[in-house]
Design a protein around this motif. Structure first.
Motif: not given
Length: 276
Positions: A112-115, A128-130, A159-164
């Motif tokens: 999700n984070v790296t979508f 994966r690293q990011v 997690a939503a903040v991390a995705r942003a």
């Protein structure tokens, strides 16, 4: 002023041009009846590294202005410039966090984070690293392979903040992201967001109905009128962080904001009754 307080406000005093400029911004929706005027005559600047909070009654256009800044909606009047370019569509320079975490339930937290990075064709190993780096920043490193339904509400919003953050935006736009959380979790998430803001060095624009939340977070509080939303006043918050909600200064500012909003809330309720 303490050293920490200076660190919080320093980005606004470095002489750089504003990151975001709204000039004469208005938004009107055409309907079968009368046009619905959501916003009118919005003039606002957001500095690089600044934390701005939008505060006002329900239906005053706070979220509408946020979506205009994100490029999800188009202004019918005026213009919005971000990073020197006029906003006409979403862009990776602007991250958006909604009231609900809006994570894809069939993907892991890391996926999700790296979508967004996947959509940019970034290699899987690099994604994966990011994900590992950003999830560690938001305190979710052990959740990288979990599904969203295995997380608490507060963890999903982290997690939503991390995705942003994964796309390295210059500004985060947050639409009442803690509204569904209980009081204790909300307070912890506010502390978390301030920590992320300091570490990432991004500007933040945060929408809320809660006076205490606005005071806890903001460098400046933008107070909106009832619809059609205009800027009633902008109040700087010069208290050092973390802010003690029991302090006289905190209570004095809360009382001032309550007085400023009282008439606007009454007008908003009257408008809602008229529409019914």
């Amino acid at each position: 002023m303490t050293e920490q307080a200076f660190a919080d406000v320093a980005p606004k005093r470095c002489g750089q041009p504003p990151l975001v400029t709204c000039t004469g911004v208005g938004k009107t929706w055409e309907t079968d009846g009368e046009p619905f005027v959501a916003l009118r005559d919005i003039d606002l600047e957001v500095a690089r590294g600044e934390f701005v909070v939008f505060l006002g009654p329900s239906g005053c256009g706070k979220s509408t202005l946020l979506f205009l800044m994100a490029g999800l909606e188009q202004a019918t009047e005026g213009r919005i410039v971000c990073g020197g370019a006029e906003v006409h569509a979403p862009g990776t320079d602007r991250g958006l966090v909604f009231q609900e975490a809006s994570l894809y339930p069939w993907l892991t937290v890391g996926e999700n984070v790296t979508f967004g990075l996947k959509m940019q064709h970034v290699p899987k190993d690099r994604r994966r690293q990011v994900a590992q780096e950003i999830l560690e920043r938001v305190g979710l490193s052990e959740a990288i392979d979990k599904r969203p339904d295995q997380l608490s509400g507060g963890m999903r919003q982290r997690a939503a903040v991390a995705r942003a953050l994964a796309l390295k935006p210059e500004i985060l736009l947050l639409d009442e992201p803690f509204a569904a959380l209980d009081v204790q979790t909300r307070a912890r998430m506010q502390d978390f967001l301030i920590q992320v803001w300091r570490q990432a060095g991004v500007s933040m624009v945060f929408v809320t109905h809660h006076i205490d939340e606005a005071i806890a977070l903001a460098d400046r509080i933008v107070v909106f009128t009832a619809r059609p939303g205009r800027i009633k006043t902008i109040i700087p918050v010069d208290m050092p962080r973390p802010r003690d909600s029991r302090s006289p200064a905190f209570h004095a500012l809360a009382d001032r904001l309550t007085d400023l909003l009282r008439d606007e809330v009454d007008r908003a309720f009257a408008e809602q009754e008229r529409i019914k």
